[in-house]
Write a protein that holds these residues in place. Structure first.
Motif, short mmCIF file in Angstrom:
data_model
loop_
_atom_site.label_atom_id
_atom_site.label_comp_id
_atom_site.label_asym_id
_atom_site.label_seq_id
_atom_site.Cartn_x
_atom_site.Cartn_y
_atom_site.Cartn_z
N THR A 160 -5.50 -0.38 -8.62
CA THR A 160 -5.31 -1.41 -9.62
C THR A 160 -6.46 -1.54 -10.38
OG1 THR A 160 -5.66 -3.23 -8.33
CG2 THR A 160 -3.25 -2.28 -8.23
N THR A 201 1.97 0.13 4.02
CA THR A 201 2.49 -0.80 3.31
C THR A 201 2.87 -0.20 1.89
OG1 THR A 201 1.57 -2.77 2.14
CG2 THR A 201 0.18 -0.74 2.46
N THR A 202 3.70 -0.88 1.36
CA THR A 202 4.29 -0.61 -0.03
C THR A 202 2.96 -1.48 -1.16
OG1 THR A 202 5.68 -2.34 -0.11
CG2 THR A 202 6.62 -0.16 0.44
N GLU A 203 2.25 -1.98 -0.48
CA GLU A 203 1.20 -2.76 -1.33
C GLU A 203 0.18 -1.80 -2.16
OE1 GLU A 203 -0.77 -7.17 -1.33
OE2 GLU A 203 -0.97 -5.97 0.61
N GLU A 204 0.02 -2.01 -3.37
CA GLU A 204 -0.92 -1.07 -4.04
C GLU A 204 -2.02 -1.42 -3.60
OE1 GLU A 204 -0.80 1.40 -6.25
OE2 GLU A 204 1.53 1.55 -5.83
N ASN A 259 -0.35 -7.05 3.85
CA ASN A 259 0.78 -8.07 3.93
C ASN A 259 2.00 -7.82 4.51
OD1 ASN A 259 3.19 -9.22 2.29
ND2 ASN A 259 1.93 -9.55 0.63
N ALA A 296 5.26 -6.55 2.60
CA ALA A 296 5.03 -5.14 2.23
C ALA A 296 5.06 -4.05 3.34
CB ALA A 296 3.61 -4.97 1.39
N ASN A 297 4.50 -4.46 4.59
CA ASN A 297 4.53 -3.85 5.57
C ASN A 297 6.03 -3.48 6.11
OD1 ASN A 297 4.33 -4.12 9.18
ND2 ASN A 297 3.28 -2.58 8.19
#
Length: 180
Positions: A73, A65-68, A37, A40-41
């Motif tokens: 999940t 990224t900060t995206e999980e 994403n 998120a990057n």
């Protein structure tokens, strides 16, 4: 007294088994095809800049990224057994006055002491030679991950002698690092 000896023996055997039958934590295979994403990057790159780690990261900037990750999940994944995961020290070394651990299970590819060395301050020792575990008191999840060399890498931190030390390991998140 006999019960204590038996209990201690079972505990030692379970630690031995837990540390001998391990594979890399967050293996996913083909990391080149993973879409990151863009927002998120960008957020992850800004955090690395702020922390002064952007120039030293070995990961491709387009794979940070900060995206999980989807795997972290999954509700089945996050069910904790209540058992802490034990890890084995494959090697230890002092790098510029910082005592560090190498554990191949948590850094199975492209290891280097500056990126993947685990500071002693991040771990708790079991009392059994070369066996340790993590707790939320000693290690922190920075919320940044990267995809590289077939693995998902997570950036963790610990405080050592008043300074923040960052390190990358193959774990989906802090829960996965602590409980396996």
């Amino acid at each position: 007294m006999k019960k204590i000896v038996i209990l201690f023996g079972l505990l030692c055997c379970s630690i031995f088994v837990a540390t001998e039958n391990v594979n890399a934590e967050a293996y996913i295979g083909d990391t080149d095809s993973i879409e990151i994403n863009p927002s998120a990057n960008k957020e992850a790159i800004e955090i690395l800049k702020k922390d002064g780690d952007l120039g030293s990261t070995r990961f491709p900037l387009d794979k940070i990224t900060t995206e999980e990750p989807v795997q972290s999940t999954n509700p089945l994944f996050n069910q904790r057994s209540g058992r802490i995961q034990f890890y084995y020290v494959d090697e230890s070394k002092d790098i510029h006055g910082l005592s560090q651990i190498r554990t191949n299970y948590l850094a199975p590819a492209a290891f280097n002491w500056y990126q993947n060395g685990i500071p002693y301050s991040a771990v708790s020792w079991t009392g059994q030679d070369r066996v340790y575990y993590f707790t939320r008191i000693r290690v922190y999840d920075t919320g940044i991950g990267a995809y590289d060399a077939g693995y998902y890498w997570r950036r963790f931190s610990s405080i050592d002698k008043g300074r923040v030390i960052y390190f990358w390991l193959t774990a989906w998140n802090i829960t996965n690092l602590i409980y396996g």
